[in-house]
Scaffold this motif. Structure first.
Motif, mmCIF file in Angstrom:
data_model
loop_
_atom_site.group_PDB
_atom_site.id
_atom_site.type_symbol
_atom_site.label_atom_id
_atom_site.label_comp_id
_atom_site.label_asym_id
_atom_site.label_seq_id
_atom_site.Cartn_x
_atom_site.Cartn_y
_atom_site.Cartn_z
ATOM 1 N N GLY A 63 -37.821 -7.117 68.868
ATOM 2 C CA GLY A 63 -37.306 -8.301 69.547
ATOM 3 C C GLY A 63 -36.353 -7.977 70.671
ATOM 4 N N HIS A 64 -36.698 -8.423 71.895
ATOM 5 C CA HIS A 64 -35.848 -8.112 73.046
ATOM 6 C C HIS A 64 -35.639 -9.291 73.997
ATOM 7 N N GLN A 65 -35.912 -10.465 73.560
ATOM 8 C CA GLN A 65 -35.626 -11.665 74.354
ATOM 9 C C GLN A 65 -34.611 -12.480 73.551
ATOM 10 N N HIS A 92 -31.902 -1.756 77.236
ATOM 11 C CA HIS A 92 -30.694 -1.712 76.402
ATOM 12 C C HIS A 92 -29.560 -0.914 77.062
ATOM 13 N N ARG A 93 -29.923 0.243 77.644
ATOM 14 C CA ARG A 93 -28.921 1.084 78.293
ATOM 15 C C ARG A 93 -29.651 2.103 79.160
ATOM 16 N N PHE A 114 -34.399 1.155 74.910
ATOM 17 C CA PHE A 114 -34.962 -0.181 74.954
ATOM 18 C C PHE A 114 -34.724 -0.938 73.648
ATOM 19 N N THR A 115 -34.352 -2.197 73.801
ATOM 20 C CA THR A 115 -34.040 -3.088 72.682
ATOM 21 C C THR A 115 -35.303 -3.408 71.887
ATOM 22 N N ASP A 120 -32.326 -1.303 67.378
ATOM 23 C CA ASP A 120 -32.691 -2.557 66.724
ATOM 24 C C ASP A 120 -32.542 -3.745 67.667
ATOM 25 N N GLY A 121 -33.459 -4.703 67.496
ATOM 26 C CA GLY A 121 -33.500 -5.874 68.356
ATOM 27 C C GLY A 121 -33.120 -7.165 67.657
ATOM 28 N N GLY A 122 -33.712 -8.249 68.131
ATOM 29 C CA GLY A 122 -33.263 -9.584 67.782
ATOM 30 C C GLY A 122 -33.999 -10.328 66.702
ATOM 31 N N TYR A 123 -34.939 -9.705 66.004
ATOM 32 C CA TYR A 123 -35.574 -10.386 64.885
ATOM 33 C C TYR A 123 -34.665 -10.238 63.667
#
Length: 171
Positions: A63-65, A92-93, A114-115, A120-123
């Protein structure tokens, strides 16, 4: 916290995401902890989940949005305040020192992270990100409307910016 964790890539029909408990992340240095209010689903997330991109972190929370609210800040974070409404994108950086980063083309950085792929991302209920790669989200956008702007919207904005068009101008 609750999260959708990818332990092993597999076709999406095989339900490779596991809804489970994971430790709460804690911001360090320049990071901010964001309570996730919405997270879009991008084709890139499906590439990660299905293994079409080689695994870089396992397990990983895709998850990256991400749209959310800053809950905590690391000791080195100075730009954002607790309660700020923000977005976390795919990028991400970056290293900040390569020729691409110095030229404002950080999306081409060979040392980028990358996110939802390498971190770890947004889920999940919360996500971490360096504050310099977090965007303020204006109040005029609902969470669900703002989330896709953290991927496709950034691509369009970057293209427009690189075109050199001036405000009010035409291509």
């Amino acid at each position: 916290m609750k999260a959708c964790l990818l332990r092993s890539a597999a076709p999406i029909e095989a339900n490779p995401l596991v809804f489970t408990n994971v430790p709460d992340p804690q911001p360090q240095g320049d990071q901010v902890l964001v309570r996730v209010m919405a997270c879009g689903v991008c084709r890139t997330d499906l590439h990660v989940v299905e293994g079409e991109l080689p695994p870089r972190k396992s397990p990983v929370i895709p998850g990256h949005q991400i749209v959310g609210v800053v809950e905590k800040i690391g000791d080195g974070a100075t730009r954002l305040q607790i309660g700020a409404r923000v977005g976390i994108p795919w990028l991400h950086r970056t290293c900040g020192i390569c020729e691409y980063c110095r030229a404002g083309k950080e999306n081409l950085c060979d040392n980028a992270t990358f996110t939802g792929y390498m971190v770890d991302g947004g889920y999940a209920e919360y996500a971490l990100a360096p504050e310099s790669f977090v965007y303020a989200i204006p109040d005029g956008f609902a969470d669900l409307d703002a989330a896709p702007l953290l991927c496709a919207g950034i691509i369009g904005f970057r293209s427009l910016r690189l075109s050199g068009i001036e405000p009010g101008g035409h291509l």
